[in-house]
Design an enzyme around this catalytic site. Structure first.
Site, PDB file in Angstrom:
ATOM      1  N   ARG A  26       0.110   0.466   2.718  1.00  0.00           N
ATOM      2  CA  ARG A  26       1.416   0.527   2.084  1.00  0.00           C
ATOM      3  C   ARG A  26       1.420  -0.041   0.667  1.00  0.00           C
ATOM      4  O   ARG A  26       1.883   0.608  -0.272  1.00  0.00           O
ATOM      5  CB  ARG A  26       2.456  -0.283   2.899  1.00  0.00           C
ATOM      6  CG  ARG A  26       3.088   0.443   4.030  1.00  0.00           C
ATOM      7  CD  ARG A  26       3.374  -0.540   5.161  1.00  0.00           C
ATOM      8  NE  ARG A  26       2.076  -0.991   5.646  1.00  0.00           N
ATOM      9  CZ  ARG A  26       1.397  -0.335   6.587  1.00  0.00           C
ATOM     10  NH1 ARG A  26       1.920   0.671   7.178  1.00  0.00           N
ATOM     11  NH2 ARG A  26       0.188  -0.734   6.951  1.00  0.00           N
ATOM     12  N   THR A  27       0.935  -1.276   0.513  1.00  0.00           N
ATOM     13  CA  THR A  27       1.060  -1.959  -0.774  1.00  0.00           C
ATOM     14  C   THR A  27       0.288  -1.205  -1.856  1.00  0.00           C
ATOM     15  O   THR A  27       0.779  -0.995  -2.967  1.00  0.00           O
ATOM     16  CB  THR A  27       0.534  -3.402  -0.636  1.00  0.00           C
ATOM     17  OG1 THR A  27       1.146  -3.984   0.516  1.00  0.00           O
ATOM     18  CG2 THR A  27       0.845  -4.237  -1.849  1.00  0.00           C
ATOM     19  N   LYS A  44     -22.717  -6.895  -5.088  1.00  0.00           N
ATOM     20  CA  LYS A  44     -24.021  -7.300  -5.645  1.00  0.00           C
ATOM     21  C   LYS A  44     -23.980  -8.744  -6.144  1.00  0.00           C
ATOM     22  O   LYS A  44     -24.900  -9.198  -6.799  1.00  0.00           O
ATOM     23  CB  LYS A  44     -24.398  -6.362  -6.798  1.00  0.00           C
ATOM     24  CG  LYS A  44     -24.535  -4.908  -6.374  1.00  0.00           C
ATOM     25  CD  LYS A  44     -24.819  -4.039  -7.604  1.00  0.00           C
ATOM     26  CE  LYS A  44     -24.656  -2.570  -7.262  1.00  0.00           C
ATOM     27  NZ  LYS A  44     -24.513  -1.752  -8.467  1.00  0.00           N
ATOM     28  N   ARG A  97      -4.895  -7.748  -4.696  1.00  0.00           N
ATOM     29  CA  ARG A  97      -4.865  -8.291  -3.323  1.00  0.00           C
ATOM     30  C   ARG A  97      -6.210  -8.945  -3.076  1.00  0.00           C
ATOM     31  O   ARG A  97      -7.260  -8.370  -3.371  1.00  0.00           O
ATOM     32  CB  ARG A  97      -4.633  -7.192  -2.289  1.00  0.00           C
ATOM     33  CG  ARG A  97      -4.837  -7.720  -0.871  1.00  0.00           C
ATOM     34  CD  ARG A  97      -4.333  -6.806   0.181  1.00  0.00           C
ATOM     35  NE  ARG A  97      -2.886  -6.779   0.185  1.00  0.00           N
ATOM     36  CZ  ARG A  97      -2.165  -6.207   1.175  1.00  0.00           C
ATOM     37  NH1 ARG A  97      -2.777  -5.627   2.192  1.00  0.00           N
ATOM     38  NH2 ARG A  97      -0.856  -6.222   1.135  1.00  0.00           N
ATOM     39  N   HIS A 102       3.073 -12.970  -0.549  1.00  0.00           N
ATOM     40  CA  HIS A 102       3.091 -11.513  -0.746  1.00  0.00           C
ATOM     41  C   HIS A 102       4.459 -11.212  -1.368  1.00  0.00           C
ATOM     42  O   HIS A 102       5.379 -10.716  -0.714  1.00  0.00           O
ATOM     43  CB  HIS A 102       2.924 -10.830   0.613  1.00  0.00           C
ATOM     44  CG  HIS A 102       2.662  -9.357   0.553  1.00  0.00           C
ATOM     45  ND1 HIS A 102       2.739  -8.624  -0.602  1.00  0.00           N
ATOM     46  CD2 HIS A 102       2.317  -8.475   1.531  1.00  0.00           C
ATOM     47  CE1 HIS A 102       2.453  -7.354  -0.332  1.00  0.00           C
ATOM     48  NE2 HIS A 102       2.193  -7.242   0.944  1.00  0.00           N
TER      49      HIS A 102
END
Ligand code: CP
Length: 312
Positions: free
Chosen positions: A59-60, A87, A109, A137
Site C-alpha cells: 500500500r504505502t 554488497k 521505509r 508511520h
C-alpha cells in the site's frame, strides 16, 4: 497558515495541530483532483523524488508512487533486495549516490527505528518517513485520522480504540500522537504481552476486555500481529488470539452502537477480523487506502513548496 512548520515528515511527534489541519485541507483539494477524469496536476514538474524501500510494502509504496505521479514529479524507485546494499554499502553512501543524481526528496521505509531522523541529519534533501521499524508511520496516521474526519465529521471528541499488537506497531504510536493532537480519546486493547509498559505515560488507557473496549468506542482500529518483528511467542496460539482479540460479525452486531472498523493493512483475515467484518458496511478499510493517495499528495506538495521557497 499556508506552510508546514517542518522541512521533513519524520514522525507525527514533530508536527503541530495546525500542520495536520493544513495537510487535511490540502488533501481535500487533491481528493477532488484524483476523482476527476484527468487525475493529474502539473504542480511538481521540477521535483525529483526517490522512493527507498528497505522493507516490504504494498500500500504505502504504491500510494506514494501514485501520489508523486499525480503531482507530475519525476520518480525513481529503489528496493533493497535488488540493490548494492546487499554488497555491503552503507545507508548514507547509498542515499548520497542517489542524491548525486539530483534528487530533491526521499521517501524511505526502513526496519530501523530512527533511520529517517539519522538520514535527515546527514543529507541535504527533504525526507518522508514511510515507516521506520516499530517507531512511526506518519502518513498512515494522517490518512487514518483523515478517514475518521471524513466518516464522522471530526476527530475531536471521538473515542478510538487501537486493538492488537501495540508493542511492535509504528501505526499505533503515530495514531496515538495524531489522534491526541486532534483531540480524540484513545484506548488500547490487546494481550498484556503486546502492550508496551510506557503506554499509560502517553495518556492512553489500557482495556483488557475487547467487548468493553468496543462498547466504549466510536472507532476500532484493528492491527495486524507483526510476526516478522517477534523472536519469541507473545500468546499461546493464533486461534486463542483471534478468540480473545479478533472481531467477528456476531460480536460487531451485538454492540449497542454502530462503530467504524479500520485496519491499516495488510489484513490477516480470520485473525484480527473475519472476512464478513472486513467487507461489512461498517468497515472503511478501502476508503483508508483511497485517502492515502490524497494525503501523500498533500504531504509531498507542502514539503516541496518549502524546498522551492528556500531555493527562490
Ligand atoms: N499500511 C501499510 O503500511 O501497508 P504496507 O506495509 O503494505 O505498505
Amino acid at each position: 497558515m499556508s506552510e508546514l512548520s517542518v522541512k521533513h515528515l519524520l514522525g507525527i511527534k514533530y508536527l503541530t495541530q495546525a500542520d495536520i489541519h493544513l495537510i487535511f485541507e490540502t488533501a481535500d483539494h487533491f481528493k477532488e483532483v484524483i476523482n476527476r477524469s484527468i487525475k493529474k496536476v502539473p504542480s511538481l514538474r521540477d521535483i525529483t523524488i526517490a522512493n527507498l524501500f528497505f522493507e516490504n510494502s504494498t500500500r504505502t509504496r504504491l500510494s506514494f508512487e501514485l501520489a508523486e505521479k499525480r503531482l507530475s514529479a519525476d520518480v525513481v524507485n529503489f528496493s533493497a533486495s535488488s540493490s548494492s546494499v546487499k554488497k555491503g554499502e552503507t545507508l548514507i553512501d547509498t542515499v548520497n549516490n542517489i542524491l548525486s543524481m539530483k534528487v530533491d526528496m526521499v521517501v524511505m521505509r526502513h526496519p530501523n527505528p530512527g533511520a529517517g531522523v539519522f538520514l535527515s541529519q546527514h543529507i541535504n534533501a527533504s525526507i518522508i518517513n514511510a515507516g521506520d521499524g516499530a517507531h512511526e508511520h506518519p502518513t498512515q496516521a494522517l490518512l487514518d485520522c483523515y478517514s475518521i474526519r471524513e466518516k464522522l465529521g471530526d476527530v475531536a471528541g471521538k473515542k478510538v480504540v487501537i486493538v492488537g499488537d501495540i508493542l511492535h506497531s509504528r501505526v499505533a504510536l503515530s495514531n496515538i500522537f495524531a489522534l491526541q493532537l486532534l483531540g480524540a480519546k484513545v484506548k488500547v486493547c490487546g494481550p498484556k504481552t503486546l502492550i508496551p509498559k510506557y503506554i499509560e505515560k502517553l495518556g492512553v488507557e489500557v482495556e483488557g476486555n475487547l467487548q468493553e473496549a468496543l462498547e466504549w468506542c466510536d472507532v476500532a482500529n484493528m492491527l495486524r500481529v507483526q510476526n516478522e518483528r517477534m523472536d519469541i511467542s507473545y500468546f499461546p496460539s493464533i486461534r486463542e488470539y483471534s478468540q480473545q482479540y479478533g472481531v467477528n460479525k456476531t460480536l460487531l452486531d451485538s454492540l449497542k452502537n454502530e462503530i467504524v472498523i479500520m485496519h491499516p493493512g495488510p489484513i490477516n483475515r480470520g485473525v484480527e477480523i473475519t472476512s464478513d467484518v472486513a467487507d461489512s458496511k461498517q468497515s472503511i478499510i478501502l476508503h483508508q487506502v483511497e485517502n492515502g493517495v490524497a494525503i501523500r499528495m498533500a504531504v509531498i506538495y507542502l514539503l516541496a513548496s518549502k524546498i522551492k521557497h528556500h531555493e527562490s
